[in-house]
Design a protein around this motif. Structure first.
Motif, mmCIF file in Angstrom:
data_model
loop_
_atom_site.group_PDB
_atom_site.id
_atom_site.type_symbol
_atom_site.label_atom_id
_atom_site.label_comp_id
_atom_site.label_asym_id
_atom_site.label_seq_id
_atom_site.Cartn_x
_atom_site.Cartn_y
_atom_site.Cartn_z
ATOM 1 N N SER A 187 0.842 -1.200 0.000
ATOM 2 C CA SER A 187 0.000 0.000 0.000
ATOM 3 C C SER A 187 0.878 1.252 0.000
ATOM 4 C CB SER A 187 -0.923 0.004 1.222
ATOM 5 O OG SER A 187 -0.162 0.107 2.414
ATOM 6 N N GLY A 188 0.239 2.398 -0.216
ATOM 7 C CA GLY A 188 0.926 3.686 -0.105
ATOM 8 C C GLY A 188 1.958 3.984 -1.169
ATOM 9 N N VAL A 189 1.980 3.212 -2.265
ATOM 10 C CA VAL A 189 3.009 3.415 -3.300
ATOM 11 C C VAL A 189 2.968 4.837 -3.844
ATOM 12 C CG1 VAL A 189 3.762 2.704 -5.605
ATOM 13 C CG2 VAL A 189 3.086 0.975 -3.921
ATOM 14 N N LEU A 196 13.224 -8.099 0.007
ATOM 15 C CA LEU A 196 13.068 -6.704 0.380
ATOM 16 C C LEU A 196 13.339 -6.548 1.874
ATOM 17 C CD1 LEU A 196 9.800 -6.075 -1.682
ATOM 18 C CD2 LEU A 196 12.138 -5.459 -2.331
ATOM 19 N N VAL A 197 13.224 -5.314 2.364
ATOM 20 C CA VAL A 197 13.569 -5.022 3.754
ATOM 21 C C VAL A 197 12.384 -4.365 4.441
ATOM 22 C CG1 VAL A 197 15.165 -3.803 5.281
ATOM 23 C CG2 VAL A 197 15.977 -4.662 3.074
ATOM 24 N N LEU A 198 12.041 -4.836 5.642
ATOM 25 C CA LEU A 198 10.992 -4.216 6.443
ATOM 26 C C LEU A 198 11.615 -3.165 7.361
ATOM 27 C CD1 LEU A 198 8.957 -7.394 7.461
ATOM 28 C CD2 LEU A 198 8.318 -5.689 5.754
ATOM 29 N N ARG A 199 10.951 -2.000 7.453
ATOM 30 C CA ARG A 199 11.492 -0.910 8.283
ATOM 31 C C ARG A 199 10.345 -0.222 9.024
ATOM 32 N NH1 ARG A 199 12.755 4.694 6.504
ATOM 33 N NH2 ARG A 199 12.502 3.945 4.354
ATOM 34 N N ALA A 249 3.201 1.718 11.590
ATOM 35 C CA ALA A 249 3.399 1.537 10.151
ATOM 36 C C ALA A 249 4.743 0.873 9.866
ATOM 37 C CB ALA A 249 3.325 2.887 9.436
ATOM 38 N N ILE A 250 4.762 0.057 8.810
ATOM 39 C CA ILE A 250 5.986 -0.641 8.415
ATOM 40 C C ILE A 250 6.242 -0.376 6.943
ATOM 41 C CG2 ILE A 250 7.179 -2.850 8.262
ATOM 42 C CD1 ILE A 250 5.213 -3.946 10.345
ATOM 43 N N LEU A 251 7.372 0.231 6.645
ATOM 44 C CA LEU A 251 7.778 0.475 5.265
ATOM 45 C C LEU A 251 8.393 -0.789 4.667
ATOM 46 C CD1 LEU A 251 9.395 3.995 5.660
ATOM 47 C CD2 LEU A 251 7.673 3.447 3.917
ATOM 48 N N ILE A 252 8.281 -0.900 3.353
ATOM 49 C CA ILE A 252 8.955 -1.956 2.599
ATOM 50 C C ILE A 252 10.004 -1.280 1.743
ATOM 51 C CG2 ILE A 252 8.681 -3.837 0.942
ATOM 52 C CD1 ILE A 252 5.651 -3.788 1.691
ATOM 53 N N GLY A 312 16.364 2.565 3.299
ATOM 54 C CA GLY A 312 16.138 3.959 2.975
ATOM 55 C C GLY A 312 15.548 4.208 1.595
ATOM 56 N N GLU A 313 15.216 3.125 0.837
ATOM 57 C CA GLU A 313 14.655 3.278 -0.508
ATOM 58 C C GLU A 313 13.307 2.554 -0.564
ATOM 59 O OE1 GLU A 313 17.464 2.033 -3.458
ATOM 60 O OE2 GLU A 313 19.007 3.423 -2.775
ATOM 61 N N PRO A 314 12.234 3.223 -0.090
ATOM 62 C CA PRO A 314 10.947 2.554 0.047
ATOM 63 C C PRO A 314 10.228 2.311 -1.280
ATOM 64 C CG PRO A 314 10.734 4.865 0.607
ATOM 65 C CD PRO A 314 12.203 4.615 0.394
ATOM 66 N N VAL A 315 9.519 1.173 -1.331
ATOM 67 C CA VAL A 315 8.698 0.852 -2.496
ATOM 68 C C VAL A 315 7.235 0.687 -2.104
ATOM 69 C CG1 VAL A 315 10.533 -0.177 -3.874
ATOM 70 C CG2 VAL A 315 9.302 -1.598 -2.213
ATOM 71 N N GLY A 316 6.911 0.811 -0.830
ATOM 72 C CA GLY A 316 5.530 0.692 -0.385
ATOM 73 C C GLY A 316 5.470 0.472 1.113
ATOM 74 N N TYR A 317 4.264 0.201 1.587
ATOM 75 C CA TYR A 317 4.025 -0.095 3.004
ATOM 76 C C TYR A 317 3.372 -1.457 3.148
ATOM 77 C CZ TYR A 317 4.663 4.789 4.598
ATOM 78 O OH TYR A 317 5.170 6.029 4.919
ATOM 79 N N VAL A 318 3.612 -2.105 4.278
ATOM 80 C CA VAL A 318 2.766 -3.219 4.685
ATOM 81 C C VAL A 318 1.382 -2.627 4.949
ATOM 82 C CG1 VAL A 318 2.313 -4.931 6.494
ATOM 83 C CG2 VAL A 318 4.660 -4.532 5.702
ATOM 84 N N PRO A 319 0.308 -3.184 4.384
ATOM 85 C CA PRO A 319 -1.027 -2.616 4.622
ATOM 86 C C PRO A 319 -1.349 -2.539 6.108
ATOM 87 C CG PRO A 319 -1.099 -4.312 2.917
ATOM 88 C CD PRO A 319 0.268 -4.376 3.530
ATOM 89 N N ASP A 320 -2.108 -1.532 6.495
ATOM 90 C CA ASP A 320 -2.441 -1.353 7.907
ATOM 91 C C ASP A 320 -3.112 -2.581 8.502
ATOM 92 O OD1 ASP A 320 -1.338 1.151 8.027
ATOM 93 O OD2 ASP A 320 -3.227 2.244 7.947
#
Length: 209
Positions: A113-115, A134-137, A148-151, A156-164
């Protein structure tokens, strides 16, 4: 706060979860008005069927592919849980239960999500390859959701979020397992933002006691 079960024989059952019954002021769906009843049907109930793209649509094969499914064999329930069944007219979202496998493994597939809110995310998604890790942050300073968890493609180079809807489960899995890893299941950089990145989450050594 309800649960839809599809049996191998093609029957469907819908019932409300205990949390719905305990929620003050909870309003049941018009199609399923009684909280304590189990609703059975030989066809997918209209509430859910209306959230599945028709196979007759010209864009259906491409849509199924973007979800990582075979357009010829994908079932309506598979389309529902992979897409979330969201509509512009309400806030309902259909999710798949986390699947526990032997030896304490859990696997879940979901769309990032959040792309569209992350600068450069689509360009980075275009360079991803299937099975890339990928990396969870964590993002505790997120103004909307402190859990919230970034992917990230890389740190430091996000491609999206883990959905809420999945974020709390991921936090719990990281506390209860030996490792939690996330992989690219499929990248669709030319799709709409919410369909651009299909991920696979794997947790191993999950303790359920």
């Amino acid at each position: 706060m309800g649960q839809l079960h599809a049996s191998p024989g093609g029957r469907f059952e819908f019932s409300y979860l205990p949390a719905a019954k305990a929620e003050p002021g909870f309003v049941p769906l018009a199609q399923f008005p009684r909280l304590g009843e189990v609703y059975e049907s030989d066809v997918l109930p209209a509430f859910f069927a209306n959230r599945v793209m028709s196979r007759q649509r010209e864009t259906y094969p491409e849509y199924a592919h973007q979800l990582g499914l075979n357009d010829a064999t994908a079932t309506p329930v598979e389309i529902l849980v992979r897409s979330g069944g969201s509509r512009a007219t309400d806030t309902f979202h259909i999710v798949d239960d986390l699947r526990y496998h032997p030896q304490g493994a859990v696997v879940s597939r979901f769309l990032a999500s959040g792309v569209r809110h992350l600068r450069g995310a689509t360009d980075r998604i275009a360079s991803l390859r299937a099975e890339q890790e990928l990396v969870l942050r964590d993002e505790p300073d997120n103004p909307v959701n402190a859990r919230a968890i970034l992917i990230d493609e890389r740190a430091g180079e996000p491609v999206g979020y883990v959905p809420d809807w999945l974020a709390d489960d991921v936090h719990e899995l990281r506390s209860a397992s030996n490792e939690v890893r996330i992989f690219v299941e499929q990248a669709n950089p030319d799709a709409r933002p919410h369909l651009q990145l299909l991920c696979r989450l794997e947790a191993h050594g999950v303790r359920t006691d």
